[in-house]
Write a protein that holds these residues in place. Structure first.
Motif, PDB file in Angstrom:
ATOM      1  N   GLN A 120      42.927 114.485 -25.109  1.00 40.96           N
ATOM      2  CA  GLN A 120      41.770 114.713 -25.967  1.00 40.96           C
ATOM      3  C   GLN A 120      41.888 115.993 -26.803  1.00 40.96           C
ATOM      4  OE1 GLN A 120      41.688 114.230 -22.682  1.00 40.96           O
ATOM      5  NE2 GLN A 120      40.457 115.769 -21.598  1.00 40.96           N
TER       6      GLN A 120
ATOM      7  N   PRO B  49      37.727 106.956 -27.476  1.00 38.77           N
ATOM      8  CA  PRO B  49      36.488 107.129 -28.235  1.00 38.77           C
ATOM      9  C   PRO B  49      36.557 108.281 -29.235  1.00 38.77           C
ATOM     10  CG  PRO B  49      36.031 106.872 -25.894  1.00 38.77           C
ATOM     11  CD  PRO B  49      37.509 107.014 -26.026  1.00 38.77           C
ATOM     12  N   TYR B  50      36.031 108.041 -30.426  1.00 38.35           N
ATOM     13  CA  TYR B  50      35.824 109.042 -31.473  1.00 38.35           C
ATOM     14  C   TYR B  50      37.122 109.610 -32.050  1.00 38.35           C
ATOM     15  CZ  TYR B  50      31.185 108.703 -29.488  1.00 38.35           C
ATOM     16  OH  TYR B  50      29.990 108.214 -29.013  1.00 38.35           O
ATOM     17  N   SER B  51      38.238 109.002 -31.749  1.00 37.19           N
ATOM     18  CA  SER B  51      39.493 109.446 -32.354  1.00 37.19           C
ATOM     19  C   SER B  51      39.613 108.896 -33.770  1.00 37.19           C
ATOM     20  CB  SER B  51      40.688 109.017 -31.508  1.00 37.19           C
ATOM     21  OG  SER B  51      40.757 109.794 -30.326  1.00 37.19           O
TER      22      SER B  51
ATOM     23  N   SER C  45      34.216 103.164 -31.178  1.00 35.79           N
ATOM     24  CA  SER C  45      33.808 104.371 -31.905  1.00 35.79           C
ATOM     25  C   SER C  45      34.965 105.058 -32.625  1.00 35.79           C
ATOM     26  CB  SER C  45      33.146 105.363 -30.944  1.00 35.79           C
ATOM     27  OG  SER C  45      34.081 105.809 -29.977  1.00 35.79           O
ATOM     28  N   ALA C  46      36.202 104.626 -32.347  1.00 33.81           N
ATOM     29  CA  ALA C  46      37.358 105.214 -33.031  1.00 33.81           C
ATOM     30  C   ALA C  46      37.411 104.717 -34.476  1.00 33.81           C
ATOM     31  CB  ALA C  46      38.643 104.847 -32.300  1.00 33.81           C
TER      32      ALA C  46
ATOM     33  N   PRO D 250      40.450 110.516 -26.247  1.00 32.88           N
ATOM     34  CA  PRO D 250      39.265 110.658 -27.092  1.00 32.88           C
ATOM     35  C   PRO D 250      39.326 111.905 -27.973  1.00 32.88           C
ATOM     36  CG  PRO D 250      38.757 111.324 -24.859  1.00 32.88           C
ATOM     37  CD  PRO D 250      40.158 110.771 -24.830  1.00 32.88           C
ATOM     38  N   HIS D 251      38.648 111.829 -29.107  1.00 30.72           N
ATOM     39  CA  HIS D 251      38.475 112.983 -29.998  1.00 30.72           C
ATOM     40  C   HIS D 251      39.812 113.540 -30.500  1.00 30.72           C
ATOM     41  CE1 HIS D 251      34.145 113.324 -29.209  1.00 30.72           C
ATOM     42  NE2 HIS D 251      34.436 113.038 -27.954  1.00 30.72           N
TER      43      HIS D 251
END
Length: 262
Positions: free
Chosen positions: A60, A24-26, A7-8, A42-43
Motif C-alpha cells: 500500500q 482498493p483505491y489504487s 474502487s480502483a 490498496p492506495h
C-alpha cells in the motif's frame, strides 16, 4: 471474479494480465503494463511509461513511475522498468528516467525494497538486493547484484555500488563502493570485506580469501590506486577459481569515475 477492486481506477489503455490483482483505491495509468501474478495493494499509484514483470508484490501507498524530480525534465516519455518477484513495501517511490541518461530507471529481479525506499531518475538496481527502510538513491546511481543497503543510508548522484557490497546504517555515500566491500559512516569509510554475505551466498574459502587479499592490496598496502590495480592483475593470474572475483574488483576500479570510498 474480477481481481481489480471496484474502487480502483485502471485506465483502459493499461495492459494488465488477467491474473493481476489491484487493491482498493489504487490508480493505474494508461501507459502501464503489469505481467502475470503481480499483486498491487490498496492506495498504490502506478503511472508514466511503467513496465512491471511477474509475481511482484507491491504494498500500500507505493508511488511508481512518477515524473523524475529533475528540473530539466520537459515531459519526455521516459520509463520505469521493474523485473520479476520483487517485494516493494509501503511508501516506496520509484521515478522514471531522463533523456540526459538512457531514459530509464530499472529494478531487476528478486529484490527486497523496504518501506520508504527511493529510486530517483535513471537509477539501475540489479537483482537480489536488499534495501532497508529509508535507503535513498539520488539520480543515476547504479547498484550491483546482491548488494545490501541498510536503513537511512543516502547515496549521492552518479555513485556506483558493486555487487555483494554492504552499506551500513545512516551511511552517507559520495564515492563509489567496490564489490564485496563493507562501508559505513558519515563520511563513509571502508571496514573490510562482506565475508558473512559471501558465506551465505556459497562462496568458497578460496574465493573469500582471494577477495580479502585483494581488499588488503587496495586498502591496507599503502599503494596508490594505479599500483593496486597492477597488483590485482598479477593476483588474478594465480587466483584459480577466485579469478572472477578478483577480476570483478579490478574491473570496477578501472571503471570508477568518482573515486572509491577509501
Amino acid at each position: 471474479m474480477s481481481r481489480i477492486h471496484p474502487s480502483a481506477i485502471v485506465d483502459p489503455g493499461a495492459q494488465l494480465d488477467s491474473s493481476v490483482e489491484v487493491g482498493p483505491y489504487s490508480i493505474v495509468g494508461a501507459n502501464v503494463r503489469i505481467d502475470a501474478g503481480t499483486r498491487v495493494g490498496p492506495h498504490v499509484v502506478i503511472e508514466g511509461h511503467t513496465t512491471i514483470g511477474r509475481d511482484n508484490h507491491i504494498f500500500q501507498f507505493a508511488s511508481l513511475g512518477a515524473q523524475p524530480q529533475d528540473k530539466k525534465w520537459a515531459g519526455e516519455p521516459t520509463r520505469l522498468e521493474i523485473g520479476d518477484r520483487n517485494t516493494i513495501r509501503e511508501f516506496c517511490t520509484f521515478n522514471t528516467g531522463t533523456v540526459q541518461d538512457e531514459g530509464v530507471t530499472r529494478l531487476g529481479d528478486d529484490n527486497w525494497m523496504s518501506a520508504y525506499t527511493h529510486l530517483a531518475h535513471d537509477c539501475r538496481v540489479g537483482s537480489n538486493t536488499i534495501f532497508s527502510n529509508n535507503a535513498q538513491l539520488a539520480g543515476h546511481v547504479h547498484v550491483g547484484d546482491w548488494a545490501i543497503l541498510s536503513g537511512y543510508c543516502g547515496v549521492h548522484q552518479f555513485c556506483k555500488i558493486g555487487a555483494h557490497a554492504f552499506i551500513g546504517m545512516y551511511t552517507s555515500l559520495t564515492q563509489d563502493v567496490p564489490p564485496f566491500v563493507l562501508v559505513s559512516g558519515n563520511p563513509a569509510a571502508a571496514h573490510g570485506v562482506n565475508i558473512e554475505g559471501m558465506k551465505r551466498r556459497g562462496f568458497t574459502r578460496e574465493q573469500i580469501n582471494a577477495v580479502r587479499n585483494a581488499y588488503k592490496l587496495v586498502y591496507r598496502s599503502g599503494l596508490t590506486l594505479e599500483e593496486a590495480k597492477a597488483k590485482l592483475a598479477e593476483e588474478e593470474q594465480g587466483a584459480g577459481e577466485a579469478a572472477p572475483q578478483v577480476r570483478a574488483l579490478r574491473d570496477f576500479l578501472d571503471a570508477t569515475s568518482r573515486g572509491i570510498v577509501r
